[in-house]
Design a protein around this motif. Structure first.
Motif, PDB file in Angstrom:
ATOM      1  N   GLN A   1      10.154  13.861   3.806  1.00 61.09           N
ATOM      2  CA  GLN A   1       9.837  13.329   5.128  1.00 61.09           C
ATOM      3  C   GLN A   1      10.909  12.348   5.594  1.00 61.09           C
TER       4      GLN A   1
ATOM      5  N   ASP B   1       0.836  -1.191   0.000  1.00 59.85           N
ATOM      6  CA  ASP B   1       0.000   0.000   0.000  1.00 59.85           C
ATOM      7  C   ASP B   1       0.876   1.249   0.000  1.00 59.85           C
ATOM      8  N   GLU B   2       0.714   2.088  -0.997  1.00 61.16           N
ATOM      9  CA  GLU B   2       1.536   3.285  -1.162  1.00 61.16           C
ATOM     10  C   GLU B   2       1.005   4.484  -0.380  1.00 61.16           C
ATOM     11  N   THR B   3      -0.187   4.406   0.212  1.00 58.21           N
ATOM     12  CA  THR B   3      -0.798   5.571   0.856  1.00 58.21           C
ATOM     13  C   THR B   3      -0.076   5.995   2.126  1.00 58.21           C
ATOM     14  N   ASN B   4       0.625   5.096   2.781  1.00 57.38           N
ATOM     15  CA  ASN B   4       1.289   5.436   4.034  1.00 57.38           C
ATOM     16  C   ASN B   4       2.800   5.573   3.886  1.00 57.38           C
ATOM     17  N   GLN B   5       3.272   5.732   2.671  1.00 57.91           N
ATOM     18  CA  GLN B   5       4.702   5.883   2.428  1.00 57.91           C
ATOM     19  C   GLN B   5       5.128   7.323   2.705  1.00 57.91           C
ATOM     20  N   LEU B   6       6.337   7.489   3.214  1.00 55.92           N
ATOM     21  CA  LEU B   6       6.876   8.819   3.450  1.00 55.92           C
ATOM     22  C   LEU B   6       7.456   9.379   2.156  1.00 55.92           C
TER      23      LEU B   6
END
Length: 57
Positions: free
Chosen positions: A11, A2-7
């Protein structure tokens, strides 16, 4: 994965800077910094909840 929680790269860089600063602290300073950080996170959560609640009205 899942790429939605990648920094983002920015960051990741900030995290690396914080990591370097934290490693230089002693135990008492780390505990104090952790408490301040947790308080800020709780305040951030409260602000987000406030805006979500009021945007639905």
């Amino acid at each position: 994965m899942d790429e939605t929680n990648q920094l983002t790269l920015e960051q990741e860089f900030k995290l690396a800077l914080y990591r370097q600063k934290v490693y230089k602290l002693n135990d008492k300073q780390v505990r104090k910094h952790l408490i301040v950080t947790l308080k800020q996170m709780i305040i951030k959560d409260n602000i987000i909840k406030y805006f979500i609640k009021n945007s639905l009205s």
